[in-house]
Write an enzyme that holds these catalytic residues in place. Structure first.
Site, PDB file in Angstrom:
ATOM      1  CB  SER A 264     -44.942  12.696   0.435  1.00  0.00           C
ATOM      2  OG  SER A 264     -45.507  14.260   0.029  1.00  0.00           O
ATOM      3  CE  LYS A 265     -44.198  12.756  -7.451  1.00  0.00           C
ATOM      4  NZ  LYS A 265     -44.952  11.859  -8.205  1.00  0.00           N
ATOM      5  NE  ARG A 266     -49.819  13.532  -3.407  1.00  0.00           N
ATOM      6  CZ  ARG A 266     -49.995  12.182  -2.392  1.00  0.00           C
ATOM      7  NH1 ARG A 266     -50.872  12.596  -1.123  1.00  0.00           N
ATOM      8  NH2 ARG A 266     -50.227  11.090  -2.813  1.00  0.00           N
ATOM      9  CD  GLU A 269     -46.106  16.984  -6.781  1.00  0.00           C
ATOM     10  OE1 GLU A 269     -47.400  16.564  -6.419  1.00  0.00           O
ATOM     11  OE2 GLU A 269     -45.530  16.336  -7.744  1.00  0.00           O
TER      12      GLU A 269
END
Ligand code: GLU
Length: 507
Positions: A264-266, A269
């Site tokens: 995921s994008k998370r 990050e």
């Protein structure tokens, strides 16, 4: 056989995740391999999730990757429009057709009524809170209401949706090109909304109608859509289009590097790498980084994506787009998910930088220099620098770190590397070197090296011990390509200037 037609059907809701790019890529490879058409369809029926600029961004990403569509909203073919919002008027009739044939129904429940159904089911201890065969007769819809009441509500245009009437206890079969025969039970699937109260179709209806009208023959999409497949297969059947149903391929997920589940994008990050192809400037959340801006070549990016789920059956890992088109086959797509590995992704980029010629690298490198306020007036010099340092660059942005000293004298000289072994003899050597270099006529690499070594021998010093200080003088630290290569590219004057400068610091 009819012409192969595939589609990439993203929703314009934000940045393009690398899983989405891989879906687009497999579509593209399959289309090109089979002389088919690659269609881009924008699935923007969910107005609440629509984000301004996202469609253009998707197109820009595909262009950057070199996998532009043959047909799409900006290059329409004969099957337009290519934005579902512009096809709005098409869908209602199809949904009505299903109501007539008894496979769908009007539902007039208000959001509050749906909410109380949920509460009731939860209170009964059911965790599967769905609008389905078990409770549809208790709700306000054309199956439970008398016909006149339904007609009256429709007449006053009472807000309503159209839902599919999922059959009970049926098994739905279809053949997935990657997973083989798939059998799914209808019981677990709720009566999905097909037409929404705002007059827009949902994804489920639109995807079937559009794949049919656009004559899509093969449909590649992420594994996350597998649970919806029974709804789609039934819709193809209820419309009577079964024989034209595309061949399905549900692509395995790209997994997070650690743990389980979809990347995921998370995760990006958290672990410090991008998950979007290109930087996405989110109207609310601001800029989200992309592989392009980080310094990936598109060739490397699509190569690494292709290999996350496919190989050609050999050990080969580096493929150009043309080679991938030639070698691609659905049989070699894996059915299990692949873990994303950022170090491996960088390895692909490094390989591609090494493999690319100067012409290919020049525009990107030049741009990076210029963005960092280093004007490139001499492209010839830039080309030589690129050739000299490309082996050391993993990302395009590394060219800046590895090459800026050719244009700007280092702002800091790390004398700490040299000082511990510095002595008067060495100082004297460099004083002599300045004198000898200023007398050299041809600033040729062989002469530069020869002069250096001759002076070292005369001073009874090992060239090896002098090379490190020389390097630090020229680049500021302990890095860079061959030191004589550096001097030759810097030119005589600049080389002498940098030696003098460091000597003054060493006093
Ligand atoms: N609009 C869907 C998405 O955003 C497309 C799924 C499909 O390809 O059927 O992923």
């Amino acid at each position: 056989m009819s012409k192969v037609r595939v589609r990439f059907a993203p929703s314009p809701t934000g940045g393009l995740h690398l899983g989405g790019v891989r879906t687009a890529l497999y579509n593209y490879l399959f289309a090109k391999k089979n002389n088919g058409d690659f269609v881009l369809r924008i699935e923007d029926t969910d107005q609440t999730r629509y984000v301004e600029g996202a469609e253009q961004y998707i197109i820009d990403c595909l262009n950057w990757c070199g996998i532009s569509s043959d047909e799409g909203p900006q290059n329409p073919g004969e099957y337009g429009p290519y934005r579902q919002s512009e096809r709005k008027n098409i869908y209602r009739d199809y949904a009505e057709q299903l109501v007539k044939s008894g496979h769908a129904y009007y539902a007039f429940d208000t959001p509050e009524e749906i909410e109380s159904l949920r509460d009731k089911l939860k209170a009964e201890g059911k965790y599967n809170v769905q609008y389905n065969y078990q409770n549809r007769t208790e709700m306000r819809n054309s199956l439970s209401l008398p016909e006149e009441e339904t007609q009256a509500l429709l007449k006053i245009n009472f807000p309503h949706v159209i839902r599919i009437k999922m059959p009970r206890n049926e098994s739905v079969h279809f053949k997935d090109m990657i997973r083989g025969d798939i059998e799914m039970q209808t019981d677990g699937v709720d009566d999905k909304v097909l037409m929404k109260a705002d007059g827009m179709p949902t994804y489920h209806l639109a995807v079937v109608v559009d794949d049919y009208l656009m004559e899509i023959t093969h449909s590649f999409r992420g594994e996350e859509w597998l649970p919806s497949a029974p709804v789609h297969v039934l819709l193809w059947k209820y419309f009577g289009w079964e024989s034209q149903m595309p061949h399905w391929a549900h692509l395995p997920l790209i997994l997070k590097p650690d743990g389980n589940g979809k990347l995921s994008k998370r995760d990006g990050e958290r672990l410090g790498f991008p998950v979007f192809a290109m930087e996405w400037n989110d109207p609310v959340k601001g800029k989200v980084p992309g592989f392009k801006e980080l310094g990936f070549l598109p060739e490397a990016f699509i190569n690494l994506l292709a290999l996350l789920g496919w190989n050609d059956g050999t050990e080969q890992e580096i493929f150009s787009l043309e080679e991938m088109v030639e070698k691609f086959s659905i049989e070699r797509i894996h059915s299990h998910g692949a873990k994303f590995d950022f170090e491996k992704a960088k390895w692909f980029n490094h390989e591609w930088i090494k493999k690319s010629n100067v012409e290919r690298l020049r525009p990107g490198v030049k741009k990076i220099f210029e963005e960092n306020h280093i004007a490139i007036n001499d492209e010839n010099k830039l080309d030589k620098i690129i050739e000299l340092i490309k082996e050391r660059c993993t990302l395009l942005t590394d060219f800046l770190q590895q090459g800026s000293f050719f244009f700007l004298a280092p702002s800091e000289i790390d004398t700490s590397v040299v000082l511990p072994k510095w002595n008067e003899n060495k100082n004297q050597f460099f004083v002599e070197l300045i004198r000898a270099y200023s007398l050299i006529n041809s600033w040729d690499i062989n002469d530069i090296e020869h002069t250096f070594k001759e002076l070292a021998a005369a001073a009874r010093l090992k060239p090896g011990e002098l090379m490190l200080p020389f390097r630090v003088m020229l680049v500021g630290g302990k890095f860079g390509p061959g030191v004589f290569d550096i001097a030759s590219l810097l030119g005589k004057e600049e080389t002498i200037k940098r030696i003098e400068h460091t000597l003054s610091l060493m006093k």
